[in-house]
Design a protein around this motif. Structure first.
Motif, PDB file in Angstrom:
ATOM      1  N   TYR A 227       0.819  -1.219   0.000  1.00 52.01           N
ATOM      2  CA  TYR A 227       0.000   0.000   0.000  1.00 52.01           C
ATOM      3  C   TYR A 227       0.850   1.263   0.000  1.00 52.01           C
ATOM      4  N   ALA A 228       2.139   1.143   0.314  1.00 50.62           N
ATOM      5  CA  ALA A 228       3.008   2.325   0.354  1.00 50.62           C
ATOM      6  C   ALA A 228       4.456   1.873   0.293  1.00 50.62           C
ATOM      7  N   CYS A 229       5.327   2.811  -0.013  1.00 55.09           N
ATOM      8  CA  CYS A 229       6.765   2.529   0.005  1.00 55.09           C
ATOM      9  C   CYS A 229       7.255   2.532   1.458  1.00 55.09           C
ATOM     10  N   PRO A 230       8.491   2.113   1.714  1.00 55.99           N
ATOM     11  CA  PRO A 230       8.945   1.981   3.105  1.00 55.99           C
ATOM     12  C   PRO A 230       9.095   3.303   3.845  1.00 55.99           C
ATOM     13  N   TRP A 231       9.241   4.434   3.130  1.00 56.80           N
ATOM     14  CA  TRP A 231       9.629   5.662   3.834  1.00 56.80           C
ATOM     15  C   TRP A 231       8.483   6.624   4.104  1.00 56.80           C
ATOM     16  N   HIS A 232       7.352   6.543   3.383  1.00 51.96           N
ATOM     17  CA  HIS A 232       6.206   7.384   3.727  1.00 51.96           C
ATOM     18  C   HIS A 232       4.958   6.871   3.000  1.00 51.96           C
ATOM     19  N   HIS A 233       3.820   7.458   3.349  1.00 47.97           N
ATOM     20  CA  HIS A 233       2.572   7.080   2.695  1.00 47.97           C
ATOM     21  C   HIS A 233       2.562   7.560   1.253  1.00 47.97           C
ATOM     22  N   ASN A 234       1.947   6.770   0.388  1.00 47.34           N
ATOM     23  CA  ASN A 234       1.793   7.143  -1.010  1.00 47.34           C
ATOM     24  C   ASN A 234       0.327   7.438  -1.308  1.00 47.34           C
ATOM     25  N   LEU A 235       0.120   8.109  -2.418  1.00 52.05           N
ATOM     26  CA  LEU A 235      -1.265   8.396  -2.794  1.00 52.05           C
ATOM     27  C   LEU A 235      -1.991   7.103  -3.147  1.00 52.05           C
ATOM     28  N   THR A 236      -3.280   7.127  -2.967  1.00 48.76           N
ATOM     29  CA  THR A 236      -4.143   6.021  -3.364  1.00 48.76           C
ATOM     30  C   THR A 236      -5.312   6.592  -4.159  1.00 48.76           C
ATOM     31  N   ALA A 237      -6.042   5.728  -4.816  1.00 48.95           N
ATOM     32  CA  ALA A 237      -7.185   6.144  -5.617  1.00 48.95           C
ATOM     33  C   ALA A 237      -8.386   5.269  -5.276  1.00 48.95           C
ATOM     34  N   THR A 238      -9.521   5.627  -5.841  1.00 48.42           N
ATOM     35  CA  THR A 238     -10.766   4.931  -5.537  1.00 48.42           C
ATOM     36  C   THR A 238     -11.469   4.548  -6.832  1.00 48.42           C
ATOM     37  N   GLY A 280     -11.817   9.754   3.837  1.00 50.00           N
ATOM     38  CA  GLY A 280     -10.657   8.892   4.042  1.00 50.00           C
ATOM     39  C   GLY A 280     -10.632   7.678   3.144  1.00 50.00           C
ATOM     40  N   LEU A 281     -11.363   7.730   2.022  1.00 51.47           N
ATOM     41  CA  LEU A 281     -11.429   6.589   1.112  1.00 51.47           C
ATOM     42  C   LEU A 281     -10.320   6.613   0.076  1.00 51.47           C
ATOM     43  N   MET A 282      -9.541   7.662   0.059  1.00 51.80           N
ATOM     44  CA  MET A 282      -8.281   7.714  -0.669  1.00 51.80           C
ATOM     45  C   MET A 282      -7.469   8.840  -0.063  1.00 51.80           C
ATOM     46  N   GLU A 283      -6.184   8.858  -0.363  1.00 51.56           N
ATOM     47  CA  GLU A 283      -5.348   9.906   0.217  1.00 51.56           C
ATOM     48  C   GLU A 283      -4.368  10.429  -0.829  1.00 51.56           C
ATOM     49  N   PRO A 284      -3.995  11.704  -0.719  1.00 53.05           N
ATOM     50  CA  PRO A 284      -3.102  12.306  -1.701  1.00 53.05           C
ATOM     51  C   PRO A 284      -1.626  12.027  -1.448  1.00 53.05           C
ATOM     52  N   GLY A 285      -1.284  11.411  -0.319  1.00 56.61           N
ATOM     53  CA  GLY A 285       0.125  11.219  -0.007  1.00 56.61           C
ATOM     54  C   GLY A 285       0.837  12.554   0.098  1.00 56.61           C
ATOM     55  N   GLN A 286       1.925  12.707  -0.655  1.00 58.30           N
ATOM     56  CA  GLN A 286       2.682  13.962  -0.643  1.00 58.30           C
ATOM     57  C   GLN A 286       2.299  14.863  -1.813  1.00 58.30           C
ATOM     58  N   TRP A 287       1.228  14.516  -2.524  1.00 59.44           N
ATOM     59  CA  TRP A 287       0.830  15.259  -3.717  1.00 59.44           C
ATOM     60  C   TRP A 287      -0.198  16.315  -3.339  1.00 59.44           C
ATOM     61  N   PHE A 288       0.109  17.567  -3.627  1.00 60.33           N
ATOM     62  CA  PHE A 288      -0.799  18.649  -3.229  1.00 60.33           C
ATOM     63  C   PHE A 288      -1.111  19.530  -4.413  1.00 60.33           C
TER      64      PHE A 288
END
Length: 288
Positions: A227-238, A280-288
């Motif tokens: 669901y994510a790389c080892p160093w931080h959360h990544n974006l997800t989609a729905t 909270g059904l998807m998240e942008p990660g570091q993308w803004f």
């Protein structure tokens, strides 16, 4: 329109034309909202759209001109993995997405950012996949919409989603892998076979040599299933999907047990990424 009489002819003559992605593969189990599904993904920014459908299924002329159409029986037990793996072997280093009809991809900020822009950001983060959650949609009035599908009256569950650690064959937790549950598959689980209850799907991924798509929506490369790389959360989609609601009403074993899909945690779907982000059904990660 590029039309092919079967999967073999498409893989031989059509797939080599998919030189650049992202490519959307849409599998039509029936004709319900098929045109709307195609239009949605063309508008999302996919460079090519391939529709696998029975020859008798009708597709509107305006979208038919923009797709590759493959005559194909999606309802056979191994139809999905056979076609996806075939396309993977017949193409190169491209991003591939797959869904069924009456399913609609939403990613963070999709109203003003294309799927290609999301992929570009993901590549910068050294990620070759985008994890997607399949969020069930359903009509608020099953008496009026007996097949459970109505775009103008779509609802979703605003709570009731959870995750469990994914285990290997020795019952050890797999690194950064979770099984996600919720929606209609959770609320009506007595009608859903246990292997079909997960709502996570690696639906958008980067093709590479040796990659194999497995029957349970996973891949033979464990990193593709994280669901994510080892160093931080990544974006997800729905993927907002009428598919489960449609199946529950079509199935004789469940249709008479369900008078409505609505419950106290139902809310109208606004067809906007911000609602999915807020829930909270998807998240942008570091993308803004």
């Amino acid at each position: 329109m590029n039309q092919y009489s079967d999967l073999t002819s498409f893989l031989k003559d059509g797939a080599p034309k998919l030189l650049k992605g992202p490519v959307a593969l849409i599998f039509a189990e029936d004709e319900v909202e098929l045109d709307a599904t195609i239009r949605h993904h063309i508008d999302a920014g996919f460079r090519h759209t391939v529709v696998f459908a029975m020859p008798e299924f009708s597709i509107a002329e305006d979208v038919a001109e923009q797709i590759f159409r493959v005559d194909y029986n999606v309802r056979t037990p191994t139809a999905l993995e056979t076609a996806v793996n075939g396309v993977m072997r017949a193409t190169g280093d491209i991003w591939i997405y797959y869904c069924y009809n009456a399913e609609f991809l939403f990613h963070p900020f999709c109203e003003h950012r294309t799927v290609g822009e999301m992929i570009a950001f993901n590549v910068e983060e050294r990620r070759d996949t985008v994890l997607t959650y399949v969020v069930d949609l359903y009509t608020g009035d099953l008496w009026q919409n007996t097949n459970a599908v109505c775009i103008e009256d779509a609802h979703l569950d605003k709570t009731g989603y959870y995750a469990l650690a994914r285990k290997d064959r020795w019952n050890n937790d797999l690194d950064r892998q979770l099984d996600f549950f919720g929606g209609l598959r959770w609320r009506f689980e007595e009608h859903i076979p246990a292997p079909k209850r997960r709502i996570d799907r690696v639906a958008l991924f980067r093709n590479k040599p040796g990659l194999v798509f497995l029957p349970d929506h996973l891949f033979n490369d464990p990193e593709y299933n994280t669901y994510a790389c080892p160093w931080h959360h990544n974006l997800t989609a729905t993927i907002c999907s009428f598919r489960t609601a449609k199946a529950l009403k079509r199935n004789p074993g469940s249709t008479f047990d369900i008078d409505t899909f609505k419950w106290h945690n139902s809310t109208p779907f606004e067809w906007h990424s911000q609602q999915l982000l807020d829930l909270g059904l998807m998240e942008p990660g570091q993308w803004f």
